[in-house]
Design a protein around this motif. Structure first.
Motif, PDB file in Angstrom:
ATOM      1  N   SER A 137       8.833  -6.587   8.894  1.00 49.13           N
ATOM      2  CA  SER A 137       8.651  -7.701   8.747  1.00 49.13           C
ATOM      3  C   SER A 137       7.276  -7.919   8.089  1.00 49.13           C
ATOM      4  CB  SER A 137       8.692  -8.305  10.305  1.00 49.13           C
ATOM      5  OG  SER A 137       7.776  -7.567  10.888  1.00 49.13           O
ATOM      6  N   GLU A 138       7.123  -9.231   7.459  1.00 45.44           N
ATOM      7  CA  GLU A 138       5.932  -9.631   6.958  1.00 45.44           C
ATOM      8  C   GLU A 138       4.715  -9.643   7.966  1.00 45.44           C
ATOM      9  OE1 GLU A 138       6.212 -12.496   4.071  1.00 45.44           O
ATOM     10  OE2 GLU A 138       7.722 -11.412   2.959  1.00 45.44           O
ATOM     11  N   ASN A 139       3.419  -9.733   7.310  1.00 49.33           N
ATOM     12  CA  ASN A 139       2.320 -10.042   8.386  1.00 49.33           C
ATOM     13  C   ASN A 139       2.175  -9.066   9.188  1.00 49.33           C
ATOM     14  OD1 ASN A 139       1.779 -12.514   6.830  1.00 49.33           O
ATOM     15  ND2 ASN A 139       3.463 -13.462   8.157  1.00 49.33           N
ATOM     16  N   HIS A 140       2.265  -7.596   9.098  1.00 45.01           N
ATOM     17  CA  HIS A 140       2.416  -6.649  10.130  1.00 45.01           C
ATOM     18  C   HIS A 140       1.135  -5.689   9.399  1.00 45.01           C
ATOM     19  CE1 HIS A 140       3.526  -3.181  12.597  1.00 45.01           C
ATOM     20  NE2 HIS A 140       3.468  -2.444  11.530  1.00 45.01           N
ATOM     21  N   LEU A 141       0.446  -5.405  10.288  1.00 49.20           N
ATOM     22  CA  LEU A 141      -0.844  -4.537  10.077  1.00 49.20           C
ATOM     23  C   LEU A 141      -0.226  -3.089  10.185  1.00 49.20           C
ATOM     24  CD1 LEU A 141      -3.788  -4.271   9.257  1.00 49.20           C
ATOM     25  CD2 LEU A 141      -4.084  -4.170  11.886  1.00 49.20           C
ATOM     26  N   ALA A 142       0.123  -2.397   8.983  1.00 52.02           N
ATOM     27  CA  ALA A 142       0.712  -1.038   9.188  1.00 52.02           C
ATOM     28  C   ALA A 142       0.124   0.011   9.864  1.00 52.02           C
ATOM     29  CB  ALA A 142       0.967  -0.631   7.683  1.00 52.02           C
ATOM     30  N   LYS A 143       0.763   0.560  10.580  1.00 48.29           N
ATOM     31  CA  LYS A 143       0.375   1.965  11.489  1.00 48.29           C
ATOM     32  C   LYS A 143       0.714   3.253  10.517  1.00 48.29           C
ATOM     33  CE  LYS A 143       2.337   1.038  15.165  1.00 48.29           C
ATOM     34  NZ  LYS A 143       2.868  -0.217  15.016  1.00 48.29           N
ATOM     35  N   THR A 144      -0.216   4.194  10.402  1.00 47.91           N
ATOM     36  CA  THR A 144       0.121   5.262   9.775  1.00 47.91           C
ATOM     37  C   THR A 144      -0.220   6.329  10.825  1.00 47.91           C
ATOM     38  OG1 THR A 144      -0.219   4.615   7.673  1.00 47.91           O
ATOM     39  CG2 THR A 144      -0.281   6.912   7.799  1.00 47.91           C
TER      40      THR A 144
ATOM     41  N   LEU B  18       3.390  -0.848  -0.515  1.00 45.02           N
ATOM     42  CA  LEU B  18       4.142  -1.663   0.594  1.00 45.02           C
ATOM     43  C   LEU B  18       3.290  -1.399   1.817  1.00 45.02           C
ATOM     44  CD1 LEU B  18       7.270   0.546  -0.129  1.00 45.02           C
ATOM     45  CD2 LEU B  18       7.244  -1.920  -0.277  1.00 45.02           C
ATOM     46  N   PRO B  19       2.106  -2.229   1.714  1.00 42.08           N
ATOM     47  CA  PRO B  19       1.255  -2.490   2.823  1.00 42.08           C
ATOM     48  C   PRO B  19       1.553  -2.729   3.894  1.00 42.08           C
ATOM     49  CG  PRO B  19       0.921  -4.374   1.310  1.00 42.08           C
ATOM     50  CD  PRO B  19       1.957  -3.482   0.589  1.00 42.08           C
ATOM     51  N   ASN B  20       2.791  -3.398   4.159  1.00 40.39           N
ATOM     52  CA  ASN B  20       3.269  -3.686   5.448  1.00 40.39           C
ATOM     53  C   ASN B  20       4.130  -2.573   6.410  1.00 40.39           C
ATOM     54  OD1 ASN B  20       2.408  -6.416   5.395  1.00 40.39           O
ATOM     55  ND2 ASN B  20       4.111  -7.090   4.370  1.00 40.39           N
ATOM     56  N   GLU B  21       4.384  -1.678   5.692  1.00 42.58           N
ATOM     57  CA  GLU B  21       5.366  -0.401   6.097  1.00 42.58           C
ATOM     58  C   GLU B  21       4.528   0.729   7.017  1.00 42.58           C
ATOM     59  OE1 GLU B  21       8.509  -0.302   6.013  1.00 42.58           O
ATOM     60  OE2 GLU B  21       8.606  -2.113   4.618  1.00 42.58           O
ATOM     61  N   ASP B  22       4.875   0.857   8.172  1.00 39.41           N
ATOM     62  CA  ASP B  22       4.280   1.917   8.818  1.00 39.41           C
ATOM     63  C   ASP B  22       4.981   3.100   8.412  1.00 39.41           C
ATOM     64  OD1 ASP B  22       3.485   0.147  10.739  1.00 39.41           O
ATOM     65  OD2 ASP B  22       4.968   0.400  12.134  1.00 39.41           O
ATOM     66  N   THR B  23       4.135   4.372   8.338  1.00 40.98           N
ATOM     67  CA  THR B  23       4.357   5.584   7.745  1.00 40.98           C
ATOM     68  C   THR B  23       4.035   6.704   8.391  1.00 40.98           C
ATOM     69  OG1 THR B  23       2.177   5.294   6.568  1.00 40.98           O
ATOM     70  CG2 THR B  23       4.357   4.812   5.248  1.00 40.98           C
ATOM     71  N   ILE B  24       4.682   7.666   8.365  1.00 43.51           N
ATOM     72  CA  ILE B  24       4.438   8.914   9.187  1.00 43.51           C
ATOM     73  C   ILE B  24       4.507  10.159   8.265  1.00 43.51           C
ATOM     74  CG2 ILE B  24       5.473  10.814  10.978  1.00 43.51           C
ATOM     75  CD1 ILE B  24       6.777   8.289  12.398  1.00 43.51           C
TER      76      ILE B  24
END
Length: 259
Positions: free
Chosen positions: A226-233, A27-33
């Motif tokens: 949403s797609e085309n989002h650079l995920a933040k971790t 899931l490369p578009n998903e932000d994660t904590i």
């Protein structure tokens, strides 16, 4: 369905990053904590009540960060606390438990080994799962000392090698054909484990299965980013950040926070 809130993950320390990696890859578009409760590691030696209390504390922290789903990236916390977490909070929880089922189903010799923490092997959930496979002999081994060595950055130490030989050689003698890694820390030991095990013994961990389940629940109940989002971790730890940074190959900043 779109939901741009982050995925939350917690573990007793750095081990759950093996689960995070699988989720991030799928899931490369998903932000994660990610929350590493290294100050209280390992959970495997604690009572059920202590594990529930710590799991609630970790969950509250992630809920304060507006997480839309929480992955309990720790076998011990899953097997001891996820039932209570699901009853207490109105948010989906994804658990991680030893992959006994695929090992038992595919085992040709009907003998499998499981390397896990004491907290996991003593849990009600583990015994319920194991009892479903009466025709398979399960060789259980508590991984005493493995998590503290990993948490202290001693992955390739002589102490680690000595422990792994002591734990794995009886399983080899028992003629296992599958080894289940029942702790999210243990995938980081696979290079050393492969040096000890015969090549025909297959190693199974839960990372990919947990990632697939997380995706399914997000699609069906919660919503994907949403797609085309650079995920933040964001990675948090309440202990020395050095080992967590090193396990992440220093690719991500680690924030030290007392929680």
């Amino acid at each position: 369905m779109i939901n741009n809130n982050p995925i939350g993950l917690f573990d007793s320390g750095i081990g759950g990053t093996s689960i995070w990696s699988a989720i991030h890859e799928l899931l490369p578009n998903e932000d994660t904590i990610y929350l590493a409760d290294s100050k209280n590691a390992p959970y495997g030696q604690k009572s059920k009540e202590e594990i529930i209390e710590l799991s609630i504390k970790n969950t509250e922290f992630l809920l304060d960060q507006d997480c839309k789903i929480i992955v309990v990236a720790c076998n011990t916390a899953t097997t001891n606390a996820i039932k209570e977490l699901r009853a207490k909070y109105d948010i989906p929880f994804i658990g991680i438990e030893p992959a006994i089922k695929p090992a038992a189903i595919h085992s040709q010799k009907h003998v499998i080994g499981i390397l896990a923490t004491q907290g996991t092997l003593n849990s009600e959930l583990f015994h319920q799962t194991a009892e479903k496979f009466q025709d398979t002999k399960i060789i259980e081994q508590i991984g005493h000392g493995l998590v503290p060595l990993i948490e202290n950055g001693a992955l390739y130490s002589p102490e680690m090698d000595k422990l792994l030989h002591a734990y794995l050689e009886p399983m080899i003698a028992a003629n296992i054909d599958y080894l289940v890694l029942g702790c999210s820390h243990y995938p980081y030991l696979i290079p050393q484990i492969k040096k000890i095990l015969p090549k025909d013994i297959k190693i199974i961990d839960s990372g990919e299965a947990v990632a697939r389940q997380t995706k399914n629940v997000l699609q069906e109940k919660v919503g994907l980013h949403s797609e085309n989002h650079l995920a933040k971790t964001v990675f948090y730890t309440n202990s020395n950040p050095k080992v967590l940074s090193e396990i992440l190959e220093n690719k991500y900043p680690v924030t030290v926070k007392d929680f």
